[in-house]
Design a protein around this motif. Sequence first.
Motif, PDB file in Angstrom:
ATOM      1  N   TYR A   1     -46.387  57.172   6.487  1.00  0.00           N
ATOM      2  CA  TYR A   1     -47.027  57.570   5.234  1.00  0.00           C
ATOM      3  C   TYR A   1     -47.261  56.339   4.372  1.00  0.00           C
ATOM      4  O   TYR A   1     -46.621  55.292   4.551  1.00  0.00           O
ATOM      5  CB  TYR A   1     -46.158  58.578   4.472  1.00  0.00           C
ATOM      6  CG  TYR A   1     -44.681  58.261   4.483  1.00  0.00           C
ATOM      7  CD1 TYR A   1     -44.139  57.308   3.616  1.00  0.00           C
ATOM      8  CD2 TYR A   1     -43.835  58.894   5.381  1.00  0.00           C
ATOM      9  CE1 TYR A   1     -42.795  56.999   3.641  1.00  0.00           C
ATOM     10  CE2 TYR A   1     -42.484  58.590   5.412  1.00  0.00           C
ATOM     11  CZ  TYR A   1     -41.959  57.645   4.547  1.00  0.00           C
ATOM     12  OH  TYR A   1     -40.631  57.338   4.579  1.00  0.00           O
TER      13      TYR A   1
ATOM     14  N   THR B   1     -52.983  58.852  -4.126  1.00  0.00           N
ATOM     15  CA  THR B   1     -53.023  59.666  -2.908  1.00  0.00           C
ATOM     16  C   THR B   1     -51.879  59.294  -1.983  1.00  0.00           C
ATOM     17  O   THR B   1     -51.642  58.110  -1.716  1.00  0.00           O
ATOM     18  CB  THR B   1     -54.353  59.464  -2.166  1.00  0.00           C
ATOM     19  OG1 THR B   1     -55.437  59.789  -3.037  1.00  0.00           O
ATOM     20  CG2 THR B   1     -54.424  60.346  -0.923  1.00  0.00           C
TER      21      THR B   1
ATOM     22  N   THR C   1     -50.880  59.699   1.836  1.00  0.00           N
ATOM     23  CA  THR C   1     -51.470  59.990   3.144  1.00  0.00           C
ATOM     24  C   THR C   1     -50.400  59.843   4.214  1.00  0.00           C
ATOM     25  O   THR C   1     -49.649  58.859   4.218  1.00  0.00           O
ATOM     26  CB  THR C   1     -52.632  59.032   3.444  1.00  0.00           C
ATOM     27  OG1 THR C   1     -53.616  59.145   2.411  1.00  0.00           O
ATOM     28  CG2 THR C   1     -53.288  59.371   4.779  1.00  0.00           C
TER      29      THR C   1
ATOM     30  N   THR D   1     -49.267  60.724   8.580  1.00  0.00           N
ATOM     31  CA  THR D   1     -49.755  60.983   9.939  1.00  0.00           C
ATOM     32  C   THR D   1     -48.611  61.443  10.824  1.00  0.00           C
ATOM     33  O   THR D   1     -47.526  60.844  10.825  1.00  0.00           O
ATOM     34  CB  THR D   1     -50.401  59.721  10.539  1.00  0.00           C
ATOM     35  OG1 THR D   1     -51.488  59.319   9.707  1.00  0.00           O
ATOM     36  CG2 THR D   1     -50.926  60.001  11.947  1.00  0.00           C
TER      37      THR D   1
ATOM     38  N   THR E   1     -53.703  63.521  10.430  1.00  0.00           N
ATOM     39  CA  THR E   1     -53.539  62.846   9.149  1.00  0.00           C
ATOM     40  C   THR E   1     -53.893  63.803   8.020  1.00  0.00           C
ATOM     41  O   THR E   1     -54.989  64.375   8.003  1.00  0.00           O
ATOM     42  CB  THR E   1     -54.425  61.600   9.068  1.00  0.00           C
ATOM     43  OG1 THR E   1     -54.034  60.680  10.095  1.00  0.00           O
ATOM     44  CG2 THR E   1     -54.281  60.916   7.709  1.00  0.00           C
TER      45      THR E   1
ATOM     46  N   SER F   1     -53.392  64.502   3.547  1.00  0.00           N
ATOM     47  CA  SER F   1     -53.177  63.791   2.289  1.00  0.00           C
ATOM     48  C   SER F   1     -53.007  64.781   1.144  1.00  0.00           C
ATOM     49  O   SER F   1     -53.430  65.934   1.231  1.00  0.00           O
ATOM     50  CB  SER F   1     -54.338  62.839   2.005  1.00  0.00           C
ATOM     51  OG  SER F   1     -55.545  63.557   1.847  1.00  0.00           O
ATOM     52  N   ASP F   2     -52.373  64.305   0.083  1.00  0.00           N
ATOM     53  CA  ASP F   2     -52.229  65.080  -1.137  1.00  0.00           C
ATOM     54  C   ASP F   2     -52.342  64.105  -2.304  1.00  0.00           C
ATOM     55  O   ASP F   2     -52.051  62.918  -2.170  1.00  0.00           O
ATOM     56  CB  ASP F   2     -50.881  65.813  -1.162  1.00  0.00           C
ATOM     57  CG  ASP F   2     -50.805  66.818  -2.297  1.00  0.00           C
ATOM     58  OD1 ASP F   2     -51.833  67.472  -2.560  1.00  0.00           O
ATOM     59  OD2 ASP F   2     -49.734  66.932  -2.921  1.00  0.00           O
ATOM     60  N   GLN F   3     -52.771  64.621  -3.450  1.00  0.00           N
ATOM     61  CA  GLN F   3     -53.039  63.745  -4.586  1.00  0.00           C
ATOM     62  C   GLN F   3     -52.339  64.226  -5.839  1.00  0.00           C
ATOM     63  O   GLN F   3     -51.981  65.409  -5.964  1.00  0.00           O
ATOM     64  CB  GLN F   3     -54.551  63.674  -4.852  1.00  0.00           C
ATOM     65  CG  GLN F   3     -55.358  63.050  -3.734  1.00  0.00           C
ATOM     66  CD  GLN F   3     -56.839  63.030  -4.051  1.00  0.00           C
ATOM     67  OE1 GLN F   3     -57.364  63.956  -4.659  1.00  0.00           O
ATOM     68  NE2 GLN F   3     -57.520  61.975  -3.636  1.00  0.00           N
TER      69      GLN F   3
END
Length: 429
Positions: free
Chosen positions: A291, A318, A320, A322, A327, A329-331
């Motif tokens: 990450y 963000t 990210t 894997t 992969t 992602s969250d923000q």
Amino acid sequence: MRAPVIFLLMLFLGLNWSVAQEDYNDCVNALELCPNEVYSVNNIGANVTFCPGCDDDFNFCFATTNTIWFSFTTNNVGGDVQVDLANLVFQISPGQDTHLQATIIEAITPCSAGSYTALGNCESTQPGNFSLNVIGLAANTTYYVVVDGDDTGVGITSPAECAFDISIAGTGVDRLSSDVLLSQSSTSICKDEMVIFIASLQDCPDSIEYQWYINGELVAITSDEIFFTSELNDGDIVTVTNTCYAQCPVVVSTTSPPISVYSFPIDAGPDVSVMPGDVVSINGVTTAPVYTWTPSYLFSDPNSLATLAFPEETIIITLTATENGCTLSDQLTISISSVLVIPNTFSPNGDNINELWEIQGIELYPNNLMTIYDRWGQEVYKASGYSVAKAWDGTTKGKSPVSESVYYYVLDLRDGESEIVKGSITVLR
């Protein structure tokens, strides 16, 4: 299919049969017969229209008494047709006939008796199941079937009323079996990955729009055969439907296999709001082994779930991660307070207290333009990038001190979002 069964039950219970007149009592409302479909119908309460040239004004092998009407349209090659009447259940009353009469009609002018021609066999006294047959019908042509209750028997005082099943088949109405096939770009994907679905209609003339469903819920209507989505969850099933044939429409439908969607937990954390210059403690969550945070320059350690961020302005960060080739992602948003604290008075009188007009938070708008006017609209101060270093000292353009009075400022933050800020300042001596 229920009418004959209900009729028998009523007879068994000794009940009277009372049914509202059917719409297909008139030729103009003829019930359309579609190939290989069975229709439960009746002529109970039906009547005839007596007038020259009206739809019931004919006498081929029987005289009309209480007619009902059906229509059918041949396919694009034409040919032979057979209409079957089965499961006849007659109303039994004293003096009432128990025979049906029927024939197939060609109408040059729809529902105009003067243009009728009887085709095939014409039946006048049928007590049980029977068929109407005609050969060599023209292609793409509408024909009629008329069914009537006989009233010609000895001692008969009222025409036959009957519930029955009617169906049509034959080379003149048969058509190829329609179908729709469905393919997809993948059946095993990562969460939020795009999947493309392509429908392929088979022997489906007059098709219309495609309707797309996910787990039975309509999500899209398209004019072409392609549908794509990234909103699938594990086990979701996509279904596509369309309608074939303008005449006697047929709905075709097919479904995808369950879509396998791989996912794992990832959470950047809640949005935060801080003051300018604050350091923000960030704590992300994920089970993935790899990450990182972006933009990386903002963090003390962009490869640690628990890290510090040093924002200079409102920004979206963000997380990210894997795992197993997927992969996700969250923000979260770090909001910098943009509240300006603008004093409405200061005293540049040489006592070293409140000598400058300083604005808290102005450093967040480095491109600002400040202009100050006296009460007569004369400019006394102007500066680009107003800041503590450029704070107004109560002089006219940096020269002579202004008099004790009220002055007016116009602050254009020039950040593309905020409105121009206007107000007054009182200079005290």
